[in-house]
Design a protein around this motif. Structure first.
Motif, PDB file in Angstrom:
ATOM      1  N   VAL A   1      -3.438  10.121  -4.700  1.00  0.00           N
ATOM      2  CA  VAL A   1      -3.867   8.687  -5.013  1.00  0.00           C
ATOM      3  C   VAL A   1      -3.383   7.781  -4.154  1.00  0.00           C
ATOM      4  CG1 VAL A   1      -4.290   7.166  -6.836  1.00  0.00           C
ATOM      5  CG2 VAL A   1      -4.013   9.400  -7.548  1.00  0.00           C
ATOM      6  N   ALA A   2      -4.428   6.839  -3.678  1.00  0.00           N
ATOM      7  CA  ALA A   2      -3.970   5.761  -2.878  1.00  0.00           C
ATOM      8  C   ALA A   2      -3.909   4.395  -3.781  1.00  0.00           C
ATOM      9  CB  ALA A   2      -4.982   5.493  -1.816  1.00  0.00           C
TER      10      ALA A   2
ATOM     11  N   TYR B   1       5.420  12.238  -9.579  1.00  0.00           N
ATOM     12  CA  TYR B   1       4.852  11.995  -8.213  1.00  0.00           C
ATOM     13  C   TYR B   1       5.638  11.475  -7.149  1.00  0.00           C
ATOM     14  CZ  TYR B   1       3.772   7.128  -9.395  1.00  0.00           C
ATOM     15  OH  TYR B   1       3.850   5.939  -9.676  1.00  0.00           O
ATOM     16  N   ILE B   2       5.497  11.862  -5.736  1.00  0.00           N
ATOM     17  CA  ILE B   2       6.026  11.448  -4.823  1.00  0.00           C
ATOM     18  C   ILE B   2       5.499  10.419  -3.798  1.00  0.00           C
ATOM     19  CG2 ILE B   2       5.608  13.407  -3.353  1.00  0.00           C
ATOM     20  CD1 ILE B   2       8.596  13.410  -2.424  1.00  0.00           C
ATOM     21  N   HIS B   3       5.988   9.491  -3.219  1.00  0.00           N
ATOM     22  CA  HIS B   3       5.536   8.663  -2.330  1.00  0.00           C
ATOM     23  C   HIS B   3       5.739   9.138  -1.072  1.00  0.00           C
ATOM     24  CE1 HIS B   3       6.655   5.983  -5.674  1.00  0.00           C
ATOM     25  NE2 HIS B   3       5.832   4.940  -5.033  1.00  0.00           N
TER      26      HIS B   3
ATOM     27  N   ARG C   1      -8.763   7.930  -6.107  1.00  0.00           N
ATOM     28  CA  ARG C   1      -8.484   9.462  -5.742  1.00  0.00           C
ATOM     29  C   ARG C   1      -8.614   9.633  -4.365  1.00  0.00           C
ATOM     30  NH1 ARG C   1     -10.885  13.974  -9.060  1.00  0.00           N
ATOM     31  NH2 ARG C   1     -12.798  13.536  -7.981  1.00  0.00           N
ATOM     32  N   ILE C   2      -7.892  10.352  -3.715  1.00  0.00           N
ATOM     33  CA  ILE C   2      -8.278  10.782  -2.374  1.00  0.00           C
ATOM     34  C   ILE C   2      -8.714  12.181  -2.391  1.00  0.00           C
ATOM     35  CG2 ILE C   2      -6.998  11.549   0.082  1.00  0.00           C
ATOM     36  CD1 ILE C   2      -5.013   9.483  -0.501  1.00  0.00           C
TER      37      ILE C   2
ATOM     38  N   PHE D   1       0.695  -1.356  -0.089  1.00  0.00           N
ATOM     39  CA  PHE D   1       0.044   0.068   0.055  1.00  0.00           C
ATOM     40  C   PHE D   1       0.900   1.183  -0.109  1.00  0.00           C
ATOM     41  CE2 PHE D   1      -1.891   3.418   2.628  1.00  0.00           C
ATOM     42  CZ  PHE D   1      -3.257   3.714   1.587  1.00  0.00           C
ATOM     43  N   CYS D   2       0.516   2.425  -0.625  1.00  0.00           N
ATOM     44  CA  CYS D   2       1.105   3.494  -0.499  1.00  0.00           C
ATOM     45  C   CYS D   2       0.195   4.483  -1.074  1.00  0.00           C
ATOM     46  CB  CYS D   2       2.267   3.489  -1.600  1.00  0.00           C
ATOM     47  SG  CYS D   2       1.919   3.494  -3.530  1.00  0.00           S
ATOM     48  N   ILE D   3       0.509   5.793  -0.629  1.00  0.00           N
ATOM     49  CA  ILE D   3      -0.158   7.252  -1.268  1.00  0.00           C
ATOM     50  C   ILE D   3       0.827   8.008  -1.962  1.00  0.00           C
ATOM     51  CG2 ILE D   3      -1.347   9.119  -0.232  1.00  0.00           C
ATOM     52  CD1 ILE D   3      -2.255   7.727   2.280  1.00  0.00           C
TER      53      ILE D   3
END
Length: 523
Positions: free
Chosen positions: A97-98, A21-23, A88-89, A5-7
């Motif tokens: 984005v999750a 994008y960055i984690h 999308r968050i 899992f990541c955002i």
């Protein structure tokens, strides 16, 4: 959580708005599934620059539309196949984005291996099919050669006897003529003519096996056909096998190709012989059969009247499993090299094409019986056919009709011309197609064209007939040939008004055929 899992959070970069994008967050399972350690704080293009655009495209669409997605994609940098879900968050201005994912590399590789295996199998099936088709053609040829080979010894013996009879009769006739004893010539002429007819019969049987003659269905008296084949069958099955016939009285006429029926009957007898390696008895039986709906259905027929020809043996018999497959092409229980399994399938096909059927009745240790069921020929038609072939004096010309006779063999032309002129016909001879066409245009009209099929000079008999019928569409044509070239004669499918006689033939039969065809032209 077992899944990775990541955002991620999009930002503008050198490649444009929201182009990287960055984690922001990641769980411990991230590294286990993705194969990348310490991902938090890492930017996509720094991690996997070469494949960054593909990931940006996927997740960027989620960010723009707000529509969740599920997909599979390879993370090339680590060689992992991932199954992912992204959402999308909210709100959208957070640009986050999750992502939830798991490693499916083992499954994916198994799927790819299976797909490759399927492709390989398909290729192997295609190759094997091509091999089987080639083998099938070889086996068909082998079966034909086997059937001819089984007859070769007997045929050679018969032909030598026939030639001895003809040459001996001619020598005796020459001696009697020199001695002035012409009153005794009829005996030797009759003997030589009979030997010639036997030779013609044997030749036609060989041509039928090699499919080099045009075979036409006609009314056939099955009892007479069986009787005429008995000697040949006895010679083919050998002295250890007794051959008996049981012909039904008042047997109906059937409408079939006589040569193919002979071929089928011989195949059945050879099969029966092979089932009796230590000797035995073959019985050939004919009978009339009325098939009601139930009986017909059991045999794959339509209800009606049929003539049955059954060949039974006292051999080893068949199990139900073997009998059920006996008509299958290439199915055989014989040892390798002792049969191709085509004989019964040829019989089955012939019976079906003739509007009938073939069936096997057998039990282990009790022998076998194979029956061919053929439709009855109409009684009125049979009577008319019988009237056409009644014996008697050859019919004469009624009005000196003109016949164009084309054959490249001078002896054949001479004999046919003399017979026809003796009967009152006016005959014009030609040795090839081109000269025949010129004679037709300069000396016509003619009442009948008689032509060989194989002619020299680039124009065969079929082409000559078509050229002449373009000038005289109603003219009847009679092809006479040593073997009917199927390709030239359109594989036996002749146009209306075209007919075939196969050499050699009796001259009185030839005269009757000519008279009948000229009568059709006059009508």
């Amino acid at each position: 959580m077992d899944e990775g899992f990541c955002i991620i959070e999009f930002f503008d970069g050198p490649h444009g708005p929201d182009s990287d994008y960055i984690h922001l967050e990641a769980n411990a399972a991230y590294a286990r599934h993705a194969g990348i350690e310490n991902v938090v704080g890492q930017k996509l293009r720094e991690m996997v620059g070469d494949e960054a655009d593909a990931w940006i495209e996927r997740y960027g669409k989620v960010l723009r539309t707000g529509e969740p997605i599920r997909f599979q994609q390879e993370l090339v940098a680590t060689g992992r196949f991932l199954e992912l879900a992204a959402v999308r968050i909210e709100p959208p201005n957070r640009k986050q984005v999750a992502v939830l994912f798991q490693d499916i590399t083992a499954r994916r590789r198994a799927e790819l291996a299976l797909a490759e295996l399927n492709t390989t199998l398909e290729r192997q099936v295609e190759e094997r099919t091509a091999e089987l088709m080639a083998a099938e053609e070889t086996l068909r040829h082998s079966q034909k050669m086997e059937a001819v080979g089984q007859l070769t010894g007997g045929l050679a013996h018969d032909f030598n006897n026939i030639l001895a009879g003809i040459s001996g009769s001619l020598e005796v006739m020459a001696a009697r003529i020199a001695q002035g004893r012409v009153a005794e010539l009829d005996r030797y002429i009759t003997a030589a003519s009979g030997a010639t007819r036997r030779a013609a019969s044997l030749t036609q049987r060989l041509l039928a096996f090699s499919r080099r003659q045009t075979l036409e269905p006609k009314p056939v008296a099955a009892n007479k056909l069986v009787e005429g084949m008995q000697e040949l069958i006895e010679r083919s099955v050998g002295p250890a096998i007794a051959v008996e016939t049981a012909g039904a009285a008042g047997l109906w006429t059937c409408f079939v190709d006589a040569d193919q029926l002979e071929n089928a009957l011989l195949n059945l007898c050879i099969n029966a012989r092979d089932a009796m390696p230590d000797g035995g008895k073959i019985t050939i039986e004919t009978s009339n059969r009325w098939m009601d709906e139930s009986s017909a259905q059991q045999r794959g027929l339509t209800p009606g009247q049929y003539v049955s020809i059954c060949v039974s043996d006292t051999g080893t018999g068949m199990t139900p499993e073997v009998a059920a497959r006996a008509f299958d092409p290439f199915y055989t229980t014989k040892p390798m090299g002792h049969g191709t399994g085509l004989g019964l399938s040829m019989v089955y096909g012939f019976a079906g094409q003739s509007g009938g059927a073939a069936r096997i009745y057998s039990e282990p240790g009790q022998g076998s019986m194979v029956c061919i069921y053929l439709p009855r020929y109409g009684a009125a038609d049979a009577a008319e056919q019988a009237r056409e072939i009644e014996k008697g004096e050859a019919p004469r010309s009624s009005a000196g009709e003109a016949i164009l006779l084309v054959d490249d063999e001078p002896l054949i032309r001479m004999l046919a011309s003399e017979q026809l002129e003796a009967l009152g016909y006016h005959v014009v001879e030609a040795e090839d197609g081109a000269s025949a066409l010129r004679l037709f245009e300069s000396q016509g009209p003619f009442d009948l064209l008689i032509t060989d099929v194989g002619l020299p000079g680039g124009m065969n008999g079929r082409q000559l007939a078509e050229s002449i019928r373009a000038l005289a569409p109603d003219l009847e044509v009679l092809f006479v040939t040593g073997y009917a070239e199927n390709a030239v004669l359109n594989h036996g499918h002749l146009d209306s008004g075209m007919h075939v006689m196969t050499k050699p033939f009796q001259l009185d039969h030839f005269a009757r055929r000519v008279k009948a065809l000229i009568a059709r032209t006059d009508d």
